[in-house]
Design a protein around this motif. Structure first.
Motif, PDB file in Angstrom:
ATOM      1  N   TRP A 155     -67.667  11.600   2.854  1.00 24.67           N
ATOM      2  CA  TRP A 155     -67.491  12.063   4.227  1.00 24.67           C
ATOM      3  C   TRP A 155     -67.191  13.549   4.248  1.00 24.67           C
ATOM      4  O   TRP A 155     -66.420  14.043   3.423  1.00 24.67           O
ATOM      5  N   GLY A 196     -62.464   9.032   5.276  1.00 28.13           N
ATOM      6  CA  GLY A 196     -63.327   8.004   5.841  1.00 28.13           C
ATOM      7  C   GLY A 196     -62.553   6.976   6.655  1.00 28.13           C
ATOM      8  O   GLY A 196     -63.000   6.562   7.735  1.00 28.13           O
ATOM      9  N   SER A 254     -72.767   6.528  11.365  1.00 26.18           N
ATOM     10  CA  SER A 254     -71.734   6.314  10.345  1.00 26.18           C
ATOM     11  C   SER A 254     -71.429   4.829  10.168  1.00 26.18           C
ATOM     12  O   SER A 254     -71.150   4.366   9.057  1.00 26.18           O
TER      13      SER A 254
END
Length: 199
Positions: free
Chosen positions: A35, A80, A19
């Motif tokens: 996300w 996120g 990520s």
């Protein structure tokens, strides 16, 4: 603009490193990152896994409930930002993924404190399962996280032990996009060596 749909469980260190690669890619390529929530506890609930791993997963569906509540009640950018906050606490700072830490991660990004009530709300497990299957079913069996869909093509990985930065991250993304365009590509793999580096 390319699209990266990224499924995560806050528990997973491999998802965290991948990520952070994606957030690096955002700085050097024109991509839209979305996300999504998956659950290692849900993924492994009916699998024959080592006792130690099952013990580690005990109760780890609870932070995922908080994640899915954020996904339901707020925009994707907020999800996120929260993932960055909780991932930094968990993986970079080594904090335990418990109720108190998750509550603190909510405060880190100015989310309402009462979101922590999702921790014990088993009614959210259906939404977790739905989000989980949206990401994982397209990848197939015997995979975990990180799971990413690149322009709609679903993959497990890339599994990284260190975060690529800057243009190196962009070049890796370019390669992933190229592979994703070919419908008959399935797997690249080699044994992982060395420790994980979250720097």
């Amino acid at each position: 603009m390319a699209t990266a749909d990224f499924w995560f469980d806050p528990l997973c260190p491999f998802a965290w490193i991948t990520s952070r690669w994606i957030t690096e890619v955002e700085q050097v390529r024109d991509i839209d990152v979305q996300w999504h929530v998956m659950s290692l506890a849900y993924l492994n609930k009916d699998k024959d896994i080592p006792d130690g791993y099952r013990e580690m997963l005990a109760g780890k569906e609870k932070p995922v409930r908080v994640a899915i509540k954020i996904a339901e009640d707020f925009d994707n950018a907020t999800l996120g930002r929260w993932y960055t906050a909780i991932g930094t606490r968990r993986h970079n700072n080594g904090e335990e993924l418990d109720r108190e830490m998750v509550a603190a991660s909510l405060a880190d990004v100015d989310l309402p404190a009462d979101l922590i009530e999702a921790w014990d709300d088993a009614s959210l497990d259906e939404l977790v399962a739905k989000s989980h299957h949206e990401g994982m079913d397209a990848v197939g069996d015997d995979v975990g996280t990180p799971t990413i869909h690149i322009n709609g093509s679903a993959f497990f990985g890339p599994v990284l032990s260190k975060i690529p930065r800057g243009e190196e991250a962009g070049e890796m993304w370019d390669g992933a996009v190229a592979l994703a365009k070919f419908p008959y590509f399935y797997e690249l793999k080699r044994s992982r060596t060395g420790d994980l580096d979250f720097s």
